[in-house]
Design an enzyme around this catalytic site. Structure first.
Site, PDB file in Angstrom:
ATOM      1  N   GLY A 108       0.822  -1.194   0.000  1.00 53.71           N
ATOM      2  CA  GLY A 108       0.000   0.000   0.000  1.00 53.71           C
ATOM      3  C   GLY A 108       0.863   1.253   0.000  1.00 53.71           C
ATOM      4  N   SER A 109       0.359   2.327  -0.595  1.00 53.05           N
ATOM      5  CA  SER A 109       1.051   3.611  -0.494  1.00 53.05           C
ATOM      6  C   SER A 109       0.850   4.182   0.918  1.00 53.05           C
ATOM      7  CB  SER A 109       0.508   4.590  -1.540  1.00 53.05           C
ATOM      8  OG  SER A 109       0.860   4.150  -2.836  1.00 53.05           O
ATOM      9  N   GLY A 110       1.581   5.228   1.224  1.00 56.03           N
ATOM     10  CA  GLY A 110       1.473   5.846   2.543  1.00 56.03           C
ATOM     11  C   GLY A 110       2.649   5.516   3.439  1.00 56.03           C
ATOM     12  N   HIS A 111       3.555   4.669   2.924  1.00 56.92           N
ATOM     13  CA  HIS A 111       4.723   4.267   3.718  1.00 56.92           C
ATOM     14  C   HIS A 111       6.011   4.811   3.111  1.00 56.92           C
ATOM     15  CE1 HIS A 111       1.810   1.753   5.595  1.00 56.92           C
ATOM     16  NE2 HIS A 111       1.648   0.992   4.531  1.00 56.92           N
TER      17      HIS A 111
ATOM     18  N   LYS B 176       5.738  -7.946   2.322  1.00 57.12           N
ATOM     19  CA  LYS B 176       5.431  -7.724   3.740  1.00 57.12           C
ATOM     20  C   LYS B 176       4.218  -8.569   4.124  1.00 57.12           C
ATOM     21  CE  LYS B 176       5.023  -3.177   3.788  1.00 57.12           C
ATOM     22  NZ  LYS B 176       4.892  -3.043   2.311  1.00 57.12           N
TER      23      LYS B 176
ATOM     24  N   ASP C 181      -1.373  -8.505   0.495  1.00 57.62           N
ATOM     25  CA  ASP C 181      -0.080  -8.491  -0.197  1.00 57.62           C
ATOM     26  C   ASP C 181       0.392  -9.908  -0.497  1.00 57.62           C
ATOM     27  OD1 ASP C 181      -0.387  -5.853   0.619  1.00 57.62           O
ATOM     28  OD2 ASP C 181       1.731  -5.567   1.050  1.00 57.62           O
TER      29      ASP C 181
ATOM     30  N   HIS D 280      -0.277   0.795   9.566  1.00 56.53           N
ATOM     31  CA  HIS D 280      -1.547   1.309   9.051  1.00 56.53           C
ATOM     32  C   HIS D 280      -2.415   1.811  10.200  1.00 56.53           C
ATOM     33  CE1 HIS D 280      -0.179  -2.074   6.551  1.00 56.53           C
ATOM     34  NE2 HIS D 280      -0.435  -1.265   5.570  1.00 56.53           N
TER      35      HIS D 280
END
Lengths: 357, 357
Positions: A54-57, A105, A110, A219
């Site tokens: 996911g994006s945001g990391h 991860k 995922d 998250h």
């Protein structure tokens, strides 16, 4: 919602356009579907390291594409797994003929999607292995995960395995290194504040002005406990000692068996850290915590590792695996041998991590 | 107050202890008074580059001590100028026989104290020059400043002048380069949130949930205007166009006159950016804004510089001159020639900025 964005729906594409504009010398963004490869195309004869999530990391994973680290990365929507399609296209674009290692991860989406993507790529004749990272000692089975979550170790593993790929490790040897590094790494995180996903516009969770969450995921998944904010020394001691005193942990992780031609579960037990071990110490910001505070964490952490007889041989301090603008930090300790240290020291040239040349 | 700290009074010392523990290979912290020098001691025959200012802007300046950048840095208390004593001791510790160049951000306390420190060092027989940085086009004369404030250009100047020192520039030539770079650089910042100094425990200023402050300083000093939050495209356009269309600016900055043996005011007028200029573009996080959002800023900024015919030849994107955990960003555009680009590309090895070796 206090963010530097345009429409929430456009955030990922526009940020990727910004990365492309800024780093055309290092990487190439594909927009349909989203994936990022090295600017120079596939590296012939070297195993392609692919990751995603996911994006945001950020800067993980797209910011780690470049010489000495990843060959491709697949960004999903914020806090959402990328699709098998993205991963499959990335594998095809990155493969230089020596196969693909997917660094995954441990989040349910995922893992499942990277398995499907591996099968699709194998159907194209590309040799693919998936190694799952599950280093977060805080919780077992959480909102997004069966087993432990994959967090800070991922960054260190992408660096070390990236160097090993440049050095010419074949897929089997590189997979073995990746697996060992995962067993060697342990992490724990905490948060002072929540974060806001652009799509939702509201904090991922509520937390009081005088509270912190220990053992939080990247998250904002719940951790071990909610507590009144303590001093950095108390917080750091709690996390560091938990990591060092973590009991042997046994997990079953799926890998591809090239003999049987199917996914098999491999049972892996790691050994706790012990006196005399050499470690890489990684103090990470969740995004909103400034580097100055990370040095306060590092100070206490180093005192404790010293007390336990661990030797910090290298370190990394900064925002490398984040949760948008969340305030908080995580600590990762990874046992390393001399070969791993050499690979750590090898040149890396990516938007997010850079040294040597 | 949501911070990873112990007692507010101990924050600076403890964070410096953390830096020392983490980067003993690069730097040495002196605690009474606080200053940071390179681990290897003075560099013989090279001009020592010294900077300093209030803490809270990390990694500036201590994080920029190391090969290819600063020789010493003096951290004050949070958002408070360091003392002449610190600067004087740092100059003595860093001088390698070729003199000292103090890079001074234009805040009244910093300028005054660096002047006193230069006089003290000159009394010791050290040749010293002070160059003042004043690149913030947002406001003239603010809470802490007479004239324009010193902000983002400082980071770029410390990198380029650091490389020039390694290359053997003498004090006069290095001072001239520093002066020109200051005239070549223009910056503007904005904030979405305030920040909290550890000593005070309260936000530096109040700002509504739907508001932003344009033209803010790195201590939360008021900017040009308070407005409803706009899109990243609108914010970026406003800042970038303001920088590009900035009128010629004339300032009088004090420098030491080695002939007259006294401080003299030098009148300097810079030329606005024009079509065809090569620039380094620097998109900076105020601390709490994650790098992903900076790419959204970079995207729009690059479109606008392109429209105006500027050529971005290098860039820097990340939290390099911060205001604790403030959310917001700043943009710096600095005109550079080929020699400056070469110096930018030269190896740098510091905790905060690193490439080549």
């Amino acid at each position: 919602m206090k963010k530097l964005i345009n429409k929430p729906d456009d955030v990922i594409r526009e940020q990727l356009e910004g990365m492309q504009a800024a780093h055309a010398d290092l990487l190439k963004v594909n927009y349909e579907p989203f994936y990022i490869t090295r600017a120079g195309g596939p590296v012939k004869g070297k195993v392609a390291l692919v990751s995603g999530g996911g994006s945001g990391h950020e800067p993980m994973h797209g910011g780690f594409v470049g010489h000495g680290m990843l060959h491709a990365a697949c960004p999903g929507e914020v806090f959402t797994s990328p699709t098998p399609d993205q991963m499959h296209e990335a594998a095809k674009a990155a493969d230089g003929g020596a196969g693909v290692l997917n660094i995954v991860k441990n989040y349910t989406g995922d893992v499942m999607n990277f398995e499907m993507a591996a099968e699709l790529a194998m159907a194209d004749g590309i040799k693919v292995q998936n190694i799952v990272i599950d280093d977060d000692i805080a919780v077992k089975d959480s909102l997004y995960t069966a087993g432990r979550r994959g967090v800070g170790s991922t960054v260190l593993i992408e660096k070390i395995c990236g160097a090993a790929s440049e050095k010419g490790y074949d897929l089997e040897k590189l997979s073995a290194l990746c697996r060992t590094l995962n067993q060697n790494g342990r992490s724990m995180g905490m948060a002072l504040t929540s974060c806001i996903t652009p799509g939702n516009g509201e904090p991922s969770f509520e937390i009081g002005d005088d509270e912190m969450e220990i053992g939080i995921g990247i998250h904002g998944e719940p951790g071990i406990k909610r507590d009144k904010i303590k001093s950095v020394d108390e917080i750091t001691e709690m996390m560091t000692v938990s990591i060092i005193e973590d009991k042997p942990y046994t997990r079953k992780l799926k890998e591809w068996d090239f003999g049987k031609n199917e996914w098999v579960e491999r049972e892996l037990t790691d050994e706790p850290l012990k006196k005399g071990d050499k470690v890489i110490a990684f103090v990470n910001s969740m995004g909103g915590t400034p580097v100055s505070e990370l040095y306060g964490v590092y100070r206490k952490m180093a005192q404790i590792t010293d007390k336990f007889g661990l030797k910090i041989v290298r370190n990394l301090i900064g925002p490398y695996i984040t949760s948008l603008e969340m305030q908080g930090c995580s600590i990762t300790l990874m046992k390393v041998d001399d070969e791993m240290i050499k690979l750590w020291d090898a040149p890396v040239y990516t938007p997010g991590l850079k040294w040597g040349k």
